[in-house]
Each structure stands twice: as structure tokens, then as C-alpha cells.
Design an enzyme around this catalytic site. Structure first.
Site: not given
Length: 98
Positions: A22, A25
Site C-alpha cells: 500500500c 501506508c
């Protein structure tokens, strides 16, 4: 330690639901680390990989990542999805610091 035991802490716990693949993230991770460095023992930070913890992620209805949750004494105090600024995280935590 189980998740239920973890969130019963007297110290606010910031939980970062993330995945290695991600991109957002990866943007949020140093922001959280910087916050932890500033607040020290006033908070705990736990990172939970959604791919490795699918049952928990599903139970907590984590639909997008990153998702941040703050717990204290077993109670969910705040939840947000997406990249948050350090100031936004600090603003949410300030009211719950000892």
C-alpha cells in the site's frame, strides 16, 4: 497478547492497519513514527498487517487502508481512513493523553 487485551491499556493505543503493498501506508508510516518519537511513553503504536490478520480486519470492518484507530481502556476513541497529517493525529490524541 490478544487484541482485546491490547486495547484495554490505560495508555492510548494508536493502531495502524496497513499492507506492505500500500503506497499511502508507506507515506503514513514515518508520520506515525515521528508522532511516537514526540509523545514517547504517552502513547503506544501498533501496526497490524491486514493481509496477515484478515479475520481481525474484517471484524473491525477495515475496508480501506491505511486505517487508523485509537483505543483506550478498551474503548474506540477515534477512527479514520487514509493518510492523516501529524497535526490531525496529535489533535485526536491530545484529549486522551494522561
Amino acid at each position: 497478547m490478544s487484541f482485546q487485551e491490547l486495547i484495554k491499556s490505560e495508555v492510548p493505543i494508536l493502531i495502524d492497519f496497513y499492507a506492505d503493498w500500500c503506497g499511502p501506508c508507506k507515506v503514513l508510516s514515518p508520520i506515525i513514527q515521528d508522532l511516537k518519537n514526540d509523545l514517547g511513553e504517552q502513547i503506544k503504536v501498533v501496526k497490524i498487517d491486514v493481509d496477515a490478520n484478515e479475520a481481525l480486519s474484517s471484524k473491525l470492518e477495515v475496508m480501506s487502508i491505511p486505517t487508523i484507530m485509537v483505543f483506550k481502556k478498551g474503548e474506540l476513541l477515534w477512527r479514520a481512513s487514509g493518510v492523516q497529517t501529524k497535526q490531525a493525529l496529535l489533535n485526536q490524541l491530545k484529549a486522551h493523553l494522561n
